[in-house]
Enzyme design. Structure first.
Site, short mmCIF file in Angstrom:
data_model
loop_
_atom_site.label_atom_id
_atom_site.label_comp_id
_atom_site.label_asym_id
_atom_site.label_seq_id
_atom_site.Cartn_x
_atom_site.Cartn_y
_atom_site.Cartn_z
CD GLU A 158 -3.11 -0.81 2.01
OE1 GLU A 158 -4.19 -0.96 2.24
OE2 GLU A 158 -2.61 -0.65 3.39
CD GLU A 234 -4.69 -5.01 3.36
OE1 GLU A 234 -6.26 -4.37 3.75
OE2 GLU A 234 -3.62 -5.12 2.76
#
Length: 581
Positions: A158, A234
């Site tokens: 991320e 995710e």
């Protein structure tokens, strides 16, 4: 076996299209004895893949000292996944977030001269390369191209939520690629233009992370990556908890609605977390929203498809039913439910004051100023700072500048007050009446920040201590990682309120089973069972019980030690159900 590849619409494995149905499970949050049980349950839910992060701080707790045994035995975890019929996705970091201490970074990185994290910084990259050399040597035989189950590996994590250093990301891409050959590399980011711009790397497959609004998330991804299949790396079907918050849950109906939307678009998915597990020891992370420091609780139940103790949930069955609309699944054959027992009450008849035990638990260090934990070579736990104030100062304000994270203050052995990062309370009023006054401050590291712009989270006293405006010098310091309590000498003295004590009792069991220690009624502290650090408890909740996996127990007598910081009780109860809210 060929590596995982993709065309415009689908992933390809061994010449066949495959939809990745993956569930996240972290080997470092579940005891090894239960890995196979949890992985079989994921398989029976309909998953064909398991995903795990790699916790650098678990594997290199001190610089140059590598650990790959026990709960850190990632190779056995991956081989177990292969045994039960799952592919494996590995996210090696070096930064992982994961609500894990320091986002997976080892604490000692903070002591490296001139280091800057998560960017093209030579001191940082040198340490990453050393770790990657060791890690990927172990992962190499487990890669798909070598006949193993690992089909994809993530670059960083991320990154678009943190920075935009493309030179760093390209270095990380090349660093991993040269160690693994032609396996599929990917990145994952939030579905916002800034995050995708910052986190994507040329030549690396991109995925997105979200919990709802799958159509808009995938539409944003298509704008940046039009000629590749869609994947949510995710899928947040639950959430984690901070101390003092409500326990987070999400309904099965809401989860399958979003899941159905993902699958309708021919998307692949990784459930974060399919099985959450536990932040054993001092490994919980923390958030910081620029105003408030928010440490994460010990449980990482996450309201997942499997509970913290590995039981299937209503959500588990709802997800399998949704999968069955899109893929053909064999008849479900779940393993037996792991045994849970309510062992009842344990009397804690022995105790010893923490401040009376400093020389048994630690070797004192001297310094002119109170330094941080890291500067004393300590990663986790507690630390005691001690100095003498010479002179009857009268009424004074004792200020601990920028404490990380919570400090109990004592004058000549008497409790004087609390300072803590949560709420920004840094000072207490005192009356210094003696010619010589011993000042002691017990500081707890409650977890380094794991996400956002405040990763450089030094622990202990980070700036200094003042009486009024006068800084205090000449300190004796006792690091207390509490990784070995065997030197303690217990007695039957009465415990004083607001003075930390270690309490000891014994649990007799005829059969070891999973259980939960009910800590409601106690205030704040840490629990150890047969030397295993179960993690923290705190009356502010939401968590009221601590999970004790059966492998931590033995037939016969089991030693229970509780470090209580404030309000002392005489007993605890072992129950067969968790209380997380």
């Amino acid at each position: 076996m060929s590596a995982l590849t993709y065309n415009q619409n689908s992933f390809i494995l061994d010449g066949k299209e495959i939809r990745l149905l993956s569930g996240a499970m972290h080997y470092f949050r579940t005891v090894p004895e239960y890995w196979e049980d949890r992985l079989i349950k994921l398989k029976e839910c309909g998953f064909n893949t398991v995903e795990t992060y790699v916790a650098w701080n678990l594997h290199e707790p001190e610089e140059g000292q590598f650990v790959f045994e026990g709960i850190a035995d990632i190779e056995t975890f991956i081989k177990t996944a292969e045994k039960v019929g799952l592919h494996v996705i590995v996210r090696p970091g070096p930064y992982i977030c994961a609500e894990w201490e320091f986002g997976g970074f080892p604490y000692w990185l903070l002591t490296v001269p001139n280091i800057q994290l998560r960017c093209y910084n030579q001191p940082y990259l040198e340490k990453v390369d050393v770790f990657f050399d060791v890690l990927f040597e172990r992962l190499q035989p487990l890669l798909r191209s070598n006949g193993g189950p690992i089909i994809a590996i993530q670059v960083e994590n991320e990154y678009g939520s943190y920075g935009n250093d493309q030179k760093y990301l390209q270095y990380m891409r090349d660093s991993i690629q040269k160690r693994i050959g032609q396996e599929l590399l990917f990145t994952s980011d939030g579905p916002a233009p800034s995050m995708l711009n910052g986190g994507m790397i040329e030549g690396v497959f991109e995925t997105v992370n979200f919990g709802s609004r799958a159509e808009s998330a995938f539409e944003q991804l298509k704008q940046f990556q039009p000629n590749a299949p869609l994947m949510c790396m995710e899928f947040w079907h639950g959430w984690f908890d901070h101390w003092g918050e409500e326990h987070h849950t999400r309904s099965s109906e809401s989860v399958v609605e979003t899941l159905d939307s993902i699958l309708k678009q021919n998307g692949s998915v990784n459930f974060y977390m399919a099985h959450g597990g536990t932040n054993f020891g001092f490994f919980n992370g923390a958030n910081h929203n620029e105003e408030v420091y928010q440490p994460t609780i010990t449980s990482y139940d996450y309201d997942g498809l499997l509970t913290e103790s590995g039981d299937v949930t209503e959500k588990f069955f709802a997800v399998r039913k949704t999968f069955e609309k899109y893929v053909e699944l064999p008849e479900m054959k779940l393993p037996p439910v792991t045994l849970k027992k309510q062992y009842g009450e344990v009397i804690l008849g022995e105790r010893v004051a923490l401040l009376d035990s400093l020389n048994q638990l630690s070797s004192p260090l001297e310094s002119r100023t109170p330094l941080t934990m890291e500067e004393y070579g300590q990663g986790y736990g507690f630390i005691v700072y001690e100095t003498m104030i010479k002179g009857a100062y009268g009424k004074q304000k004792i200020t601990v500048q920028d404490i990380h994270d919570r400090g109990q203050i004592y004058l000549n052995g008497e409790y004087a007050g609390l300072v803590e990062r949560i709420g920004g309370r840094s000072s207490i009023e005192v009356d210094i009446t003696e010619v010589e006054t011993k000042l002691q401050i017990i500081v707890e590291n409650m977890g380094r920040v794991n996400y956002g712009p405040f990763l450089n989270d030094f622990k202990g006293i980070t700036q200094g201590v003042r009486a009024g405006n006068q800084f205090l010098f000449d300190w004796t310091v006792y690091p207390l990682p509490l990784n070995d309590l065997s030197p303690l000498v217990f007695n039957s003295d009465e415990a004083k309120k607001n003075h930390p004590y270690l309490h000891r009792g014994s649990l007799h069991v005829d059969e070891a089973a999973d259980t939960f220690i009910d800590m409601s009624g106690w205030t704040k502290g840490v629990v150890f069972v047969n030397g295993h650090n179960l993690g923290r408890y705190w009356e502010i909740g939401p968590q009221q019980t601590l999970y004790v996996p059966a492998p931590f127990l033995q037939k016969g007598e089991n030693e229970i030690v509780i470090l209580e910081l404030h309000d002392h009780k005489e007993s605890i109860r072992f129950v067969d159900q968790p209380v997380l809210g």
